[in-house]
Design a protein around this motif. Structure first.
Motif, PDB file in Angstrom:
ATOM      1  N   VAL A 288       0.871  -1.174   0.000  1.00  0.00           N
ATOM      2  CA  VAL A 288       0.000   0.000   0.000  1.00  0.00           C
ATOM      3  C   VAL A 288       0.911   1.228   0.000  1.00  0.00           C
ATOM      4  N   GLY A 289       0.621   2.160  -0.873  1.00  0.00           N
ATOM      5  CA  GLY A 289       1.452   3.361  -0.950  1.00  0.00           C
ATOM      6  C   GLY A 289       0.597   4.601  -1.032  1.00  0.00           C
ATOM      7  N   VAL A 290       1.148   5.694  -0.582  1.00  0.00           N
ATOM      8  CA  VAL A 290       0.436   6.969  -0.677  1.00  0.00           C
ATOM      9  C   VAL A 290       1.426   8.044  -1.127  1.00  0.00           C
ATOM     10  N   ASP A 291       0.987   8.845  -2.098  1.00  0.00           N
ATOM     11  CA  ASP A 291       1.825   9.932  -2.619  1.00  0.00           C
ATOM     12  C   ASP A 291       1.138  11.254  -2.324  1.00  0.00           C
ATOM     13  N   TYR A 292       1.916  12.196  -1.880  1.00  0.00           N
ATOM     14  CA  TYR A 292       1.373  13.532  -1.622  1.00  0.00           C
ATOM     15  C   TYR A 292       2.249  14.542  -2.348  1.00  0.00           C
ATOM     16  N   LEU A 293       1.637  15.219  -3.305  1.00  0.00           N
ATOM     17  CA  LEU A 293       2.372  16.199  -4.105  1.00  0.00           C
ATOM     18  C   LEU A 293       2.219  17.565  -3.460  1.00  0.00           C
ATOM     19  N   MET A 294       3.357  18.200  -3.173  1.00  0.00           N
ATOM     20  CA  MET A 294       3.328  19.500  -2.494  1.00  0.00           C
ATOM     21  C   MET A 294       4.297  20.425  -3.214  1.00  0.00           C
ATOM     22  N   GLY A 295       3.751  21.189  -4.167  1.00  0.00           N
ATOM     23  CA  GLY A 295       4.617  22.064  -4.952  1.00  0.00           C
ATOM     24  C   GLY A 295       5.626  21.236  -5.739  1.00  0.00           C
ATOM     25  N   ASN A 296       6.909  21.495  -5.500  1.00  0.00           N
ATOM     26  CA  ASN A 296       7.950  20.762  -6.226  1.00  0.00           C
ATOM     27  C   ASN A 296       8.389  19.504  -5.498  1.00  0.00           C
ATOM     28  N   TRP A 297       7.672  19.094  -4.461  1.00  0.00           N
ATOM     29  CA  TRP A 297       8.062  17.913  -3.677  1.00  0.00           C
ATOM     30  C   TRP A 297       7.003  16.826  -3.764  1.00  0.00           C
TER      31      TRP A 297
ATOM     32  N   ASN B 118      -4.657  18.129  -7.276  1.00  0.00           N
ATOM     33  CA  ASN B 118      -5.048  19.143  -6.293  1.00  0.00           C
ATOM     34  C   ASN B 118      -3.962  20.181  -6.040  1.00  0.00           C
ATOM     35  N   ASP B 119      -2.751  19.872  -6.439  1.00  0.00           N
ATOM     36  CA  ASP B 119      -1.656  20.804  -6.233  1.00  0.00           C
ATOM     37  C   ASP B 119      -0.897  20.965  -7.544  1.00  0.00           C
ATOM     38  N   LYS B 120      -1.099  22.093  -8.188  1.00  0.00           N
ATOM     39  CA  LYS B 120      -0.416  22.348  -9.460  1.00  0.00           C
ATOM     40  C   LYS B 120       0.543  23.521  -9.319  1.00  0.00           C
ATOM     41  N   ARG B 121       1.051  23.696  -8.102  1.00  0.00           N
ATOM     42  CA  ARG B 121       1.943  24.836  -7.847  1.00  0.00           C
ATOM     43  C   ARG B 121       3.377  24.558  -8.284  1.00  0.00           C
ATOM     44  N   GLY B 122       3.664  23.277  -8.534  1.00  0.00           N
ATOM     45  CA  GLY B 122       5.034  22.903  -8.882  1.00  0.00           C
ATOM     46  C   GLY B 122       5.475  23.518 -10.197  1.00  0.00           C
ATOM     47  N   LYS B 172      -4.316  24.883  -4.972  1.00  0.00           N
ATOM     48  CA  LYS B 172      -4.011  24.241  -6.251  1.00  0.00           C
ATOM     49  C   LYS B 172      -3.094  25.085  -7.119  1.00  0.00           C
ATOM     50  N   THR B 173      -3.356  26.406  -7.136  1.00  0.00           N
ATOM     51  CA  THR B 173      -2.624  27.263  -8.078  1.00  0.00           C
ATOM     52  C   THR B 173      -1.500  28.074  -7.428  1.00  0.00           C
ATOM     53  N   GLY B 174      -1.672  28.354  -6.138  1.00  0.00           N
ATOM     54  CA  GLY B 174      -0.727  29.247  -5.468  1.00  0.00           C
ATOM     55  C   GLY B 174      -1.099  30.703  -5.657  1.00  0.00           C
ATOM     56  N   TYR B 175      -2.229  30.972  -6.335  1.00  0.00           N
ATOM     57  CA  TYR B 175      -2.624  32.347  -6.630  1.00  0.00           C
ATOM     58  C   TYR B 175      -3.843  32.731  -5.803  1.00  0.00           C
ATOM     59  N   HIS B 176      -3.729  33.857  -5.067  1.00  0.00           N
ATOM     60  CA  HIS B 176      -4.873  34.358  -4.299  1.00  0.00           C
ATOM     61  C   HIS B 176      -5.766  35.214  -5.192  1.00  0.00           C
ATOM     62  N   LYS B 177      -5.116  35.869  -6.112  1.00  0.00           N
ATOM     63  CA  LYS B 177      -5.857  36.772  -7.001  1.00  0.00           C
ATOM     64  C   LYS B 177      -5.088  36.884  -8.306  1.00  0.00           C
ATOM     65  N   GLN B 191      -2.294  39.119 -21.242  1.00  0.00           N
ATOM     66  CA  GLN B 191      -1.433  39.409 -20.089  1.00  0.00           C
ATOM     67  C   GLN B 191      -2.130  38.922 -18.826  1.00  0.00           C
ATOM     68  N   GLN B 192      -1.351  38.504 -17.851  1.00  0.00           N
ATOM     69  CA  GLN B 192      -1.956  38.102 -16.583  1.00  0.00           C
ATOM     70  C   GLN B 192      -0.970  38.382 -15.447  1.00  0.00           C
ATOM     71  N   HIS B 193      -1.482  38.929 -14.371  1.00  0.00           N
ATOM     72  CA  HIS B 193      -0.663  39.156 -13.176  1.00  0.00           C
ATOM     73  C   HIS B 193      -1.179  38.257 -12.056  1.00  0.00           C
ATOM     74  N   TYR B 194      -0.261  37.753 -11.276  1.00  0.00           N
ATOM     75  CA  TYR B 194      -0.619  36.801 -10.221  1.00  0.00           C
ATOM     76  C   TYR B 194      -0.234  37.408  -8.874  1.00  0.00           C
ATOM     77  N   TYR B 195      -1.166  37.337  -7.928  1.00  0.00           N
ATOM     78  CA  TYR B 195      -0.977  37.985  -6.630  1.00  0.00           C
ATOM     79  C   TYR B 195      -0.825  36.949  -5.522  1.00  0.00           C
ATOM     80  N   ASN B 196       0.023  37.285  -4.546  1.00  0.00           N
ATOM     81  CA  ASN B 196       0.172  36.414  -3.384  1.00  0.00           C
ATOM     82  C   ASN B 196      -0.792  36.836  -2.270  1.00  0.00           C
ATOM     83  N   ALA B 197      -0.633  36.201  -1.098  1.00  0.00           N
ATOM     84  CA  ALA B 197      -1.577  36.452   0.004  1.00  0.00           C
ATOM     85  C   ALA B 197      -1.538  37.906   0.470  1.00  0.00           C
ATOM     86  N   LYS B 198      -0.393  38.577   0.248  1.00  0.00           N
ATOM     87  CA  LYS B 198      -0.276  39.969   0.691  1.00  0.00           C
ATOM     88  C   LYS B 198      -0.816  40.951  -0.346  1.00  0.00           C
TER      89      LYS B 198
END
Lengths: 401, 269
Positions: A288-297, B118-122, B172-177, B191-198
């Motif tokens: 059984v395996g689980v992968d968690y993608l977190m940004g570049n990790w 669910n996470d496409k920030r990479g 998922k995106t890392g973009y707040h706005k 053109q597109q600008h991407y904003y962080n939490a601040k």
């Protein structure tokens, strides 16, 4: 080797006009060295290697060769290695792929030396039974680096979301155990007789995509890649036995994670007994395996174990063999740095661990520098613990032309 | 008074005629006709903050499949350190609410790996584009407001502010706005600008070259600058061809490992 030469002769006998298409070649040169962290004779290998990747892509035919020649100069001056180890490892030809592929309508046929990876596991083998392993460096490299190619005829076809892959292995081979008197010598008697695998093996895989799930079914009839050690008054022998395997694997995302699973049933697998005899038992193995993608990790956890039907305390193998792995793979600095940190824990035979850190730095597309740190710990009876004195640092520099 | 009210109504209706709502603009840009399939070669240029350049080359195929599914296969063929890496992405129509499916083939491991969507920030292959930047416009992921009109690179555009509709979208995106400029006539993101939490812009995209190919306005060069570290990347498309005859097998999991060969896709030759 004869079969390898025959494959090349077959490739060379094809008319040149057939090779009208796209060619790609990629020679490389690498230098690597391993330094043991304990004891004497600490520089344990110094390998110089020349590699070649050659590919051809045509509309109906493709071909691939990937391999390298190696010379380990440590065997010129290292006093700790046996002649058997020197004969086996000082100079080597390593072939990853050498095959031709025909696109015959809806079927792809490939003939030659190939590697087939089954299942969803990382660096662990449950249904991944096709190609044997060369255990010269134990299990310290990524598994595909020591997976041995086999000569086979393979046919692949697909229909809808499903694909079917059948293979006929023309010359069965088993794992190459470390040579007696080498760095990772398993301590088996050097004078034991060996009954090598012979003949052919067959395998089939059906894989598809159902209900958001990657699913595959496997069937294999061939040799168990690990030998059964038996002994009597006349001596010790290592024997490789045939067996059949049925298995399945699944992979499916659930929210932020991807769950993976594998299960295999081995029919009448041979096991050695402590009195020197051997006998067949059914075995189940799973993962059984689980992968968690977190940004570049990518964070991965795995658990695998097995059950041997009819196990009793006369067997030389524990009934269970729980293994846990946890790893983190990251890409840093615009992918110029790849880092892998992994720990594996074997919970049988007193317990043992393998701690690994693998760093690859690519300042350009041509250059790669690798640094691996492998630390082993545990009871001497354990799979990892037996090599607790073999902690090492391994480094290499590769230039690709 | 009646005249005043009538005038106000007229003003109001003429204003809404001239200024369509933000979601309509985004939907029109998302759904614009881009053929049933296409093939293209892509050069990915990665510039470090010092201006050092690394290039990566890939083939890309995309095909519309039944059940509102769109499949894209990307296959890197050079240089040597990325040769053989492939991605297969299955996008489903936004209205189906079905998350994307993603697979990656890494030749070093000879294995196809399923990736969570669910996470496409990479970072996409080391570039300043992340995986979510490769997605089609997702209208409902953001609450969008039309801010007005501006000119970008000589083109009249609608300016739309988009605020992430949920924490899941941010994760998922890392973009707040984001703030997006869409060509008023061509329905292309200019053109597109991407904003962080601040609320600070940390990435900026610009479509620096747009051409009409077979009647379809096509972004030929897209540039993404990371304003925090000074790195930038360019995605340059060439040999774009729409409505190419692509067998479904060419955008299948089996093709992940086999890759894309110009020998099998004539439009890439």
């Amino acid at each position: 080797m004869r079969r390898l030469i025959s494959t090349f002769a077959l490739i060379c006998s094809i008319p040149a006009a057939t090779f009208a298409g796209e060619w790609y070649h990629q020679p490389s040169i690498s230098l690597s060295a391993a330094q043991r962290l304990h004891g004497e004779d600490q520089l344990t290998s110094q390998v110089n290697a020349l590699g070649l990747l050659l590919e051809f892509q045509g509309s109906t035919l493709s071909a691939k060769f990937q391999g390298r020649v190696e010379y380990d100069s440590a065997y010129d001056w290292h006093d700790g290695y046996s002649d058997a180890a020197k004969d086996e490892y000082q100079s080597r030809l390593w072939v990853d792929d050498a095959y031709l592929r025909w696109f015959a309508g809806s079927v792809d046929l490939s003939l030659g030396y190939q590697k087939v990876v089954w299942g969803q596991a990382d660096d662990l083998r449950v249904v991944d039974v096709v190609n044997p392993l060369d255990l010269k460096d134990f299990v310290l490299f990524d598994i595909d680096d020591y997976r041995m190619s086999l000569p086979m005829l393979r046919a692949e076809t697909s229909f809808g979301n499903w694909s079917l892959d059948g293979m006929w292995i023309l010359d069965a081979k088993a794992n190459e155990l470390p040579a007696s008197g080498s760095e990772f010598d398993l301590g088996l008697p050097s004078d034991m007789s060996t009954n090598e695998p012979s003949g052919t093996e067959v395998g089939v895989r059906l894989q598809g995509f159902v209900a958001d799930t990657d699913v595959a079914f496997y069937g294999f009839h061939g040799y168990n890649d690990m030998p059964v050690i038996s002994f009597d008054l006349t001596g010790v022998s290592e024997d490789f036995h045939r067996e059949s395997m049925l298995g399945t694997s699944l992979s499916r995302p659930f929210g932020p994670v991807v769950m993976r699973g594998e299960w295999a049933f081995f029919h009448q697998r041979e096991f050695g007994y402590i009195d020197g005899s051997h006998s067949a038992h059914h075995q189940q193995q799973w993962l059984v395996g689980v992968d968690y993608l977190m940004g570049n990790w990518l964070i991965t956890g795995q658990y695998s174990d097995r059950r041997i039907a009819g196990w009793n305390d006369m067997l030389a193998t524990p009934e269970k063999d729980p293994l846990y792995t946890l790893s983190a793979d990251g890409q840093l600095a615009s992918d110029t740095i790849a880092l892998r940190i992994a720990v594996s824990h074997s919970d049988s035979l007193g317990g043992g661990q393998l701690y690994q850190s693998k760093l690859t730095y690519r300042p350009s597309a041509n250059w790669a520098w690798q640094l691996n740190i492998d630390l082993l710990d545990g009871e001497e009876t354990n799979f990892f613990g037996q090599f607790q004195d073999n902690d090492r640092i391994w480094t290499s520099v590769t230039y690709t032309f | 008074m009646r005249t005043f009210i009538t005038g106000l109504l007229f003003l109001s209706s003429s204003f809404s005629f001239a200024m369509p709502d933000a979601n309509s603009i985004l939907t029109q840009a998302r759904d614009r006709d881009d053929g049933a399939s296409y093939s293209t070669q892509v050069t990915l240029k990665l510039y470090s903050s010092d201006g050092d350049l690394r290039e990566r080359h890939l083939y890309m195929l995309q095909k519309d499949l039944p059940n509102q599914e769109e499949r894209a296969l990307m296959h890197f063929h050079s240089p040597s350190d990325v040769r053989g890496v492939s991605f297969l992405i299955a996008n489903y129509d936004e209205n189906t609410a079905q998350p994307d499916d993603q697979w990656m083939y890494l030749p070093a491991f000879r294995k196809t790996r399923r990736l969570g969507s669910n996470d496409k920030r990479g970072s996409f292959m080391g570039s300043t584009f992340n995986y979510s930047d490769l997605d089609k416009i997702r209208v409902n992921d953001y609450q969008s407001t039309l801010l007005g009109e501006e000119e970008v690179l000589g083109r009249p555009t609608w300016v739309i502010e988009r605020v992430a509709a949920s924490q899941d979208v941010i994760n998922k995106t890392g973009y707040h706005k984001t703030k997006v400029w869409i060509d008023k006539e061509r329905d292309v993101v200019m053109q597109q600008h991407y904003y962080n939490a601040k609320g600070i812009v940390f990435k900026a995209q610009q479509s620096t070259e747009v051409e009409q190919v077979q009647g379809v306005w096509t972004i030929m060069t897209s540039e993404m600058v990371n304003l925090e570290n000074g790195k930038r990347s360019e995605m340059i498309f060439s040999d774009v061809e729409y409505n190419v005859a692509l067998d479904d097998k060419l955008v299948s999991k089996r093709s992940l490992k086999r890759g894309i060969s110009p020998a099998k896709v004539p439009s890439l030759r």
